[in-house]
Write an enzyme that holds these catalytic residues in place. Structure first.
Site, PDB file in Angstrom:
ATOM      1  N   LYS A 124       5.850   2.070  -3.593  1.00 39.92           N
ATOM      2  CA  LYS A 124       4.766   2.511  -2.699  1.00 39.92           C
ATOM      3  C   LYS A 124       4.368   1.321  -1.871  1.00 39.92           C
ATOM      4  O   LYS A 124       4.482   0.168  -2.308  1.00 39.92           O
ATOM      5  CB  LYS A 124       3.579   3.022  -3.506  1.00 39.92           C
ATOM      6  CG  LYS A 124       2.526   3.754  -2.702  1.00 39.92           C
ATOM      7  CD  LYS A 124       2.971   5.162  -2.300  1.00 39.92           C
ATOM      8  CE  LYS A 124       2.232   6.217  -3.025  1.00 39.92           C
ATOM      9  NZ  LYS A 124       2.670   7.564  -2.884  1.00 39.92           N
TER      10      LYS A 124
HETATM   11  N1  GLU Z   1       4.026  10.104  -0.573  1.00 36.60           N
HETATM   12  C1  GLU Z   1       4.564  11.244  -1.261  1.00 36.60           C
HETATM   13  C2  GLU Z   1       4.221  11.215  -2.738  1.00 36.60           C
HETATM   14  O1  GLU Z   1       3.254  10.604  -3.146  1.00 36.60           O
HETATM   15  C3  GLU Z   1       6.043  11.437  -1.003  1.00 36.60           C
HETATM   16  C4  GLU Z   1       6.927  10.316  -1.350  1.00 36.60           C
HETATM   17  C5  GLU Z   1       8.363  10.513  -0.848  1.00 36.60           C
HETATM   18  O2  GLU Z   1       8.684  11.562  -0.345  1.00 36.60           O
HETATM   19  O3  GLU Z   1       9.116   9.555  -0.990  1.00 36.60           O
HETATM   20  O4  GLU Z   1       4.840  11.871  -3.543  1.00 36.60           O
END
Ligand code: GLU
Length: 433
Positions: A124
């Site tokens: 992240k």
């Molecule tokens: N930000 C989204 C999550 O928290 C998607 C992450 C992604 O698709 O890589 O799941």
């Protein structure tokens, strides 16, 4: 698996943070790791490794504001674990982005990908900035410069960002373009959640809300609750909340409350969800269209069958968990329930279906997007939705088995599924060198 001892788990930290409501995402993620590990016969060395990210990249991102002044923002990319495949996870633009928050949210991505059995690890990142204070041109400059700063650490086989809070398909398009220009070749697989015209997947934007709706339907079925006799309150009417609300409405549920940052629309007879613009269609429209406005706090304690917090983290706390009147909570947002609230809800026999399952449709369709990019072959919306349904059902079945056999909470069952898969992969690969 090798050892039965979890002696080097830092349970003192676990207890220390138990009393704190201002627990960070990292503390919550670690606590959940210990909790799941305690149910499993896992080598404690693997748990020790999983407490820490593999790498955290911190960069400065200078941009020229529209008035000609230069402002410098801080950006991060926390890469947690990659034993099952490349790192995967969103990038958020939010003033409260910190290193620790990225690490905690990156750990959640590791568990989320493993719950869905996707060949990805977790990551992240984000920039500590208020995107509402940036013009579109400033946001573009910020994104292009951030892409450049992260260029050596992302890539289709290494780490694949996606949208998260404050970022969207356009942000991913700028990121993909900046990366591709520097690499000298169009590389759609470097990010997911792009517009379909440049290799994004049909159905990706709707996917987190769709998975929330699918899981709500499955959990209602499990507890013998027909959807057409089920009332639902949803906090948040952005991509997750609005898509979940509209699908559940179509499938027969009665949506009695939805909300934006200013408050909630409440109608015990049921809201016509299609007639209320989502946050993406018209920001903060819910309260404008409402005849009967209640507060977001009141929404959380409405006497409904299902409560879906789909806006922010840490909204179910020790202050309101006793007052939650729903029988089922389905987590649409990432981390909406604090640890203390989680224990209170468990004691009260309120079933809480965790975020790492419920909103995992997003990363699952991101995986489909990545496959489409690598193979240079787009899938139809029908295929995306069919395959998403299949993956959600498979994950649900795996979690249901643990839930029934071990007599644990739904959250623990999901973590047990995830951690077993990750630990087995670590065990098989071993430690290098
Ligand atoms: N930000 C989204 C999550 O928290 C998607 C992450 C992604 O698709 O890589 O799941």
């Amino acid at each position: 698996m090798a050892s039965t001892s979890n002696s080097n788990l830092d349970t003192s930290t676990d207890e220390k943070v138990a009393s704190s409501e201002s627990e960070s995402a990292l503390e919550t993620a670690r606590r959940q790791l210990y909790h799941a590990a305690a149910h499993l016969d896992i080598d404690s060395n693997i748990v020790e490794r999983l407490k820490y990210p593999k790498k955290v990249h911190e960069v400065t991102v200078p941009i020229k504001r529209d008035d000609g002044t230069v402002e410098v923002f801080t950006g991060y990319r926390a890469q947690h674990d990659s034993v099952r495949g490349p790192h995967k996870g969103g990038l958020r633009y939010h003033p409260e982005v910190t290193r620790d928050e990225c690490v905690g949210l990156g750990m959640w991505m590791t568990w989320k990908c493993a719950v869905m059995d996707l060949p990805f690890g977790g990551a992240k990142g984000g920039v500590a900035v208020n995107p509402k204070e940036l013009s579109s041109a400033e946001k573009e400059r910020l994104t292009r410069r951030f892409a450049q700063e992260l260029r050596d650490v992302i890539g289709p086989n290494h780490d694949i960002p996606a949208p998260d809070m404050g970022t969207d398909p356009q942000t991913m398009a700028w990121l993909m373009d900046a990366y591709s220009m520097q690499e000298g070749e169009t590389t759609p697989g470097v990010v997911t959640g792009k517009p379909p015209v440049i290799g994004g997947s049909e159905g990706r934007e709707e996917a987190p809300g769709r998975s929330v709706a699918i899981i709500t339907q499955l959990v209602c079925e499990y507890y013998d609750r027909p959807l057409d006799e089920t009332t639902v309150a949803i906090q948040g009417y952005g991509s997750v909340g609005a898509n979940a609300a509209r699908l559940l409405d179509d499938w027969g549920a009665t949506i009695v409350a939805i909300s934006d940052v200013n408050g909630a629309m409440y109608d015990p007879e049921g809201i016509d969800t299609a007639s209320v613009p989502s946050h993406d269609e018209e920001p903060e429209a819910v309260t404008k269209y409402a005849d009967n406005v209640i507060s977001n706090d009141e929404l959380l304690t409405l006497d409904v069958d299902v409560l879906i917090p789909a806006a922010l983290g840490n909204v179910l706390t020790k202050e309101n968990a006793e007052a939650v009147a729903a029988d089922l909570v389905v987590e649409g947002a990432n981390g909406p329930t604090t640890s203390t609230a989680d224990s209170i809800l468990a004691e009260r026999d309120v079933a809480v279906i965790p975020d790492i399952l419920a909103n995992a449709g997003g990363v699952t369709v991101s995986y489909f997007e990545w496959l489409q990019d690598i193979n240079r072959r787009a899938w139809s919306l029908e295929r995306v939705n069919d395959e998403l349904e299949t993956e959600m059902q498979a994950a649900w079945r795996a979690i249901k088995t643990e839930f029934e056999q071990r007599d644990v909470t739904w959250r623990d069952a999901a973590y047990i599924v995830a951690l077993s898969r990750i630990a087995e992969a670590h065990e098989a690969r071993g430690l290098w060198p």
